[in-house]
Write a protein that holds these residues in place. Sequence first.
Motif, PDB file in Angstrom:
ATOM      1  N   ASP A 122     -20.816 -33.608 -92.878  1.00  0.00           N
ATOM      2  CA  ASP A 122     -20.632 -33.466 -91.433  1.00  0.00           C
ATOM      3  C   ASP A 122     -19.627 -34.519 -90.983  1.00  0.00           C
ATOM      4  OD1 ASP A 122     -22.019 -35.862 -91.416  1.00  0.00           O
ATOM      5  OD2 ASP A 122     -23.906 -34.950 -90.714  1.00  0.00           O
ATOM      6  N   VAL A 123     -19.378 -34.578 -89.693  1.00  0.00           N
ATOM      7  CA  VAL A 123     -18.354 -35.491 -89.192  1.00  0.00           C
ATOM      8  C   VAL A 123     -18.698 -36.944 -89.501  1.00  0.00           C
ATOM      9  CG1 VAL A 123     -19.349 -35.741 -86.875  1.00  0.00           C
ATOM     10  CG2 VAL A 123     -16.868 -35.987 -87.204  1.00  0.00           C
ATOM     11  N   ASN A 124     -19.994 -37.282 -89.526  1.00  0.00           N
ATOM     12  CA  ASN A 124     -20.398 -38.661 -89.801  1.00  0.00           C
ATOM     13  C   ASN A 124     -20.129 -39.036 -91.254  1.00  0.00           C
ATOM     14  OD1 ASN A 124     -21.479 -39.192 -87.165  1.00  0.00           O
ATOM     15  ND2 ASN A 124     -23.195 -37.881 -87.704  1.00  0.00           N
ATOM     16  N   SER A 125     -20.513 -38.158 -92.181  1.00  0.00           N
ATOM     17  CA  SER A 125     -20.280 -38.468 -93.596  1.00  0.00           C
ATOM     18  C   SER A 125     -18.790 -38.531 -93.896  1.00  0.00           C
ATOM     19  CB  SER A 125     -20.959 -37.428 -94.497  1.00  0.00           C
ATOM     20  OG  SER A 125     -20.347 -36.162 -94.376  1.00  0.00           O
ATOM     21  N   ILE A 126     -18.038 -37.600 -93.292  1.00  0.00           N
ATOM     22  CA  ILE A 126     -16.590 -37.581 -93.540  1.00  0.00           C
ATOM     23  C   ILE A 126     -15.926 -38.829 -92.968  1.00  0.00           C
ATOM     24  CG2 ILE A 126     -14.447 -36.374 -92.970  1.00  0.00           C
ATOM     25  CD1 ILE A 126     -16.041 -33.759 -93.162  1.00  0.00           C
ATOM     26  N   ALA A 127     -16.310 -39.261 -91.770  1.00  0.00           N
ATOM     27  CA  ALA A 127     -15.741 -40.471 -91.172  1.00  0.00           C
ATOM     28  C   ALA A 127     -16.061 -41.697 -92.030  1.00  0.00           C
ATOM     29  CB  ALA A 127     -16.271 -40.667 -89.758  1.00  0.00           C
ATOM     30  N   ASN A 128     -17.305 -41.797 -92.510  1.00  0.00           N
ATOM     31  CA  ASN A 128     -17.690 -42.920 -93.373  1.00  0.00           C
ATOM     32  C   ASN A 128     -16.895 -42.909 -94.672  1.00  0.00           C
ATOM     33  OD1 ASN A 128     -19.606 -43.879 -91.562  1.00  0.00           O
ATOM     34  ND2 ASN A 128     -21.268 -42.660 -92.451  1.00  0.00           N
ATOM     35  N   GLY A 129     -16.724 -41.699 -95.231  1.00  0.00           N
ATOM     36  CA  GLY A 129     -15.968 -41.581 -96.472  1.00  0.00           C
ATOM     37  C   GLY A 129     -14.512 -41.938 -96.304  1.00  0.00           C
ATOM     38  N   LEU A 130     -13.906 -41.456 -95.209  1.00  0.00           N
ATOM     39  CA  LEU A 130     -12.496 -41.768 -94.950  1.00  0.00           C
ATOM     40  C   LEU A 130     -12.299 -43.263 -94.745  1.00  0.00           C
ATOM     41  CD1 LEU A 130     -11.452 -38.843 -92.548  1.00  0.00           C
ATOM     42  CD2 LEU A 130     -10.943 -39.100 -94.987  1.00  0.00           C
ATOM     43  N   GLU A 131     -13.263 -43.917 -94.088  1.00  0.00           N
ATOM     44  CA  GLU A 131     -13.175 -45.372 -93.893  1.00  0.00           C
ATOM     45  C   GLU A 131     -13.232 -46.097 -95.237  1.00  0.00           C
ATOM     46  OE1 GLU A 131     -12.601 -48.932 -92.146  1.00  0.00           O
ATOM     47  OE2 GLU A 131     -12.487 -46.977 -91.151  1.00  0.00           O
TER      48      GLU A 131
END
Length: 342
Positions: A94-103
């Motif tokens: 989801d957007v949270n996992s993807i944002a954490n991964g991109l960071e």
Amino acid sequence: MSKFEYHDALSKLGLEMGNERESRGITVLRAILNTSDTLGEPHTFGEIYDQILSMDDKFEPSKAWVHRLLKSLLEDGLIRLESPEAPRNRYIADVNSIANGLEKIKEAQEEKLEEELKKLKKDLSSFSELDVGVIAEHLIEDLTGKKQTLSSRFIKGIEELHRVLKNNIHAQAEEGDIIRSNMTWLGSLAKDSHHRIRKDIEAASRGVEVRWMISSRIFQMEQKIKSGLPSEELAHLFQDFFKLRRNKMSFDLRIHRGAEAYNHVSLNRDALAMIITDEPLTATYVTRDFNAELIDNTVDNFDALWNNSISLFELKGEDLEKLRIDPNGVIGKILAGLETEG
């Protein structure tokens, strides 16, 4: 953020979009996100694999390939497991996992770039130290077995000038030789002065006579000195001069009035580096074989002024007035302090 900027940002993070060039991670991530209509739902490996096959009839990856990609996405943090302890893995994106991964990817890329930048700076520093004149002389000798000395070259920038002086003037100077320097470019010289003056200290310690001369006009440039040259650096430079004198090395700095001298550094009447412009700094280096007349005229001009100039180490109060040195100015205060130390 425009679509171009967004795709460019993804590319910098190692993720490519598009049918023809889409990265493998994006393909699997797309499958997880589109396995159901609701984002963030957990999905089994089988569900994800079936979704990948349904997205492109011509693409049939092995299950091992998909397992490897899922593991990689988990390591990057772009997806997560519903329950790491469960006997059967169910994957969530989801957007949270993807944002954490991109960071996480961004931080790793930044660390990598920092290391690459350190290496590039080290390589650039080493590259900047190369003296192409010296390399050319060695190359000629290697290819022909004959020696040929560079007779002239154009110089750009203070760093290149100091390399030429180091290799073609100071390194060649021997006991009994004379290095003449007319320093109307005192500001450029005083930058990192302790490093720059070392060449002259080494030459003087070998019995080379080092003659530095500056114009009295420098002492009327108080404002330029304040704005372009920290007074602390200038003070250190003058302290170095007096230290050489106290150690009885063959070094003298004289101040001349009136006519301008050629702005240069020379070795005997054999080689000469002459300043053409101060900002940006450009210069020309010539040997006697290339232009003996220029070298003789420059040295004769220097010696005539030298014989009628005042040594910095012998300045009296009345000399300060003659030279129009303000006792309360930058130079005046430095000289007064040196007299007190002496």
